[in-house]
Design a protein around this motif. Structure first.
Motif, short mmCIF file in Angstrom:
data_model
loop_
_atom_site.label_atom_id
_atom_site.label_comp_id
_atom_site.label_asym_id
_atom_site.label_seq_id
_atom_site.Cartn_x
_atom_site.Cartn_y
_atom_site.Cartn_z
N LEU A 6 2.17 -0.63 2.80
CA LEU A 6 2.80 0.70 2.42
C LEU A 6 3.38 1.28 3.52
O LEU A 6 2.85 1.61 4.51
CB LEU A 6 1.68 1.60 1.69
CG LEU A 6 2.37 3.01 1.44
CD1 LEU A 6 3.18 2.77 -0.01
CD2 LEU A 6 1.10 3.82 0.85
N GLN A 7 4.78 1.73 3.24
CA GLN A 7 5.45 2.71 4.01
C GLN A 7 5.94 3.71 3.60
O GLN A 7 6.82 3.58 2.43
CB GLN A 7 6.63 1.95 4.93
CG GLN A 7 6.17 0.69 5.87
CD GLN A 7 7.34 0.07 6.44
OE1 GLN A 7 8.23 -0.73 5.45
NE2 GLN A 7 7.61 0.07 7.72
N VAL A 8 5.71 4.86 3.61
CA VAL A 8 6.20 6.25 3.17
C VAL A 8 7.16 6.75 4.18
O VAL A 8 6.42 7.00 5.21
CB VAL A 8 4.86 7.00 2.61
CG1 VAL A 8 5.51 8.27 2.19
CG2 VAL A 8 4.00 6.31 1.50
N ILE A 9 8.29 7.02 3.88
CA ILE A 9 9.29 7.59 4.79
C ILE A 9 9.66 8.71 4.18
O ILE A 9 10.66 8.88 3.29
CB ILE A 9 10.42 6.40 5.11
CG1 ILE A 9 9.60 5.12 5.38
CG2 ILE A 9 11.24 6.99 6.06
CD1 ILE A 9 10.59 3.98 5.22
N PRO A 10 9.36 9.78 4.58
CA PRO A 10 9.93 11.26 4.40
C PRO A 10 11.45 11.38 5.24
O PRO A 10 11.66 10.94 5.93
CB PRO A 10 9.40 12.45 4.78
CG PRO A 10 7.92 11.61 5.37
CD PRO A 10 8.35 10.15 5.67
N ASN A 41 -2.05 -0.89 5.50
CA ASN A 41 -2.32 -1.87 4.73
C ASN A 41 -3.63 -1.27 3.81
O ASN A 41 -4.28 -0.38 4.32
CB ASN A 41 -3.00 -2.99 5.42
CG ASN A 41 -2.08 -3.79 6.35
OD1 ASN A 41 -0.75 -4.19 5.83
ND2 ASN A 41 -2.30 -4.45 7.44
N ILE A 42 -3.53 -1.66 2.64
CA ILE A 42 -4.49 -1.17 1.52
C ILE A 42 -5.07 -2.17 0.60
O ILE A 42 -4.51 -2.94 0.38
CB ILE A 42 -3.79 0.00 0.58
CG1 ILE A 42 -2.92 1.00 1.18
CG2 ILE A 42 -4.73 0.42 -0.39
CD1 ILE A 42 -1.97 1.69 0.36
N GLU A 43 -6.18 -2.00 0.47
CA GLU A 43 -6.99 -3.14 -0.34
C GLU A 43 -7.67 -2.34 -1.53
O GLU A 43 -8.58 -1.47 -1.25
CB GLU A 43 -8.02 -3.78 0.61
CG GLU A 43 -8.90 -4.70 0.00
CD GLU A 43 -9.93 -5.40 0.82
OE1 GLU A 43 -10.91 -5.77 0.16
OE2 GLU A 43 -9.52 -5.57 1.98
N ARG A 82 13.20 14.21 -0.25
CA ARG A 82 13.37 12.86 -0.50
C ARG A 82 12.32 11.86 0.10
O ARG A 82 12.07 12.25 1.36
CB ARG A 82 14.93 12.50 -0.14
CG ARG A 82 15.11 10.98 -0.49
CD ARG A 82 16.54 10.95 -0.15
NE ARG A 82 17.15 9.51 -0.47
CZ ARG A 82 18.34 9.19 0.03
NH1 ARG A 82 19.30 9.67 0.71
NH2 ARG A 82 18.60 7.80 -0.41
N ILE A 83 12.01 10.89 -0.44
CA ILE A 83 11.11 9.91 0.18
C ILE A 83 11.62 8.42 -0.19
O ILE A 83 11.71 8.13 -1.39
CB ILE A 83 9.64 10.08 -0.40
CG1 ILE A 83 9.19 11.42 -0.27
CG2 ILE A 83 8.46 9.00 0.13
CD1 ILE A 83 7.87 11.58 -1.03
N GLN A 84 11.64 7.60 0.90
CA GLN A 84 11.96 6.32 0.33
C GLN A 84 10.49 5.29 0.91
O GLN A 84 9.97 5.51 2.10
CB GLN A 84 13.06 5.92 1.50
CG GLN A 84 13.23 4.30 1.21
CD GLN A 84 13.97 4.11 -0.02
OE1 GLN A 84 14.95 4.93 -0.32
NE2 GLN A 84 13.61 2.91 -0.52
N THR A 85 9.95 4.69 0.06
CA THR A 85 8.93 4.13 0.10
C THR A 85 8.92 2.38 0.15
O THR A 85 9.66 2.21 -0.81
CB THR A 85 7.63 4.55 -0.81
OG1 THR A 85 7.41 5.94 -0.71
CG2 THR A 85 6.60 3.66 -0.87
#
Length: 100
Positions: free
Chosen positions: A7-11, A44-46, A70-73
């Protein structure tokens, strides 16, 4: 179904530093009881599919609450039906091969 997720959360529209937003998402993932591993370009998520994606939704909600307009994920998901696999298993598999 168990999922292994990057996961990449980009504000967007919040300035240069994003660490406060990433820390907030980390807390949400932890509260959801998910196994996580933070790395330089994401997390990384499990966990079970529904629980993972509900937590990602909560991350978006929280980051917007924090002021991000705005968020790009980016999400990369892996699943398997032939065997159980964890984040640790995947890393160890590569490490074993590099020691040979």
């Amino acid at each position: 179904m168990k999922a292994l997720v990057n996961l990449q959360v980009i504000p967007i529209g919040t300035g240069v530093s994003v660490s406060a937003y990433i820390a907030a998402c980390g807390a949400i993932l932890e509260e959801a009881g998910l196994e996580t591993e933070l790395h330089a370009n994401g997390t990384n998520i499990e966990g079970e599919w529904d629980r993972v994606f509900e937590a990602i939704k909560r991350c978006h909600e929280r980051v917007h609450e924090m002021g991000a307009p705005r968020i790009q994920t980016l999400v990369s998901v892996g699943t398997r039906t032939d065997k159980e696999q964890s984040l640790k298993d995947k890393v160890e598999s590569v490490r074993r091969r590099t020691r040979e």
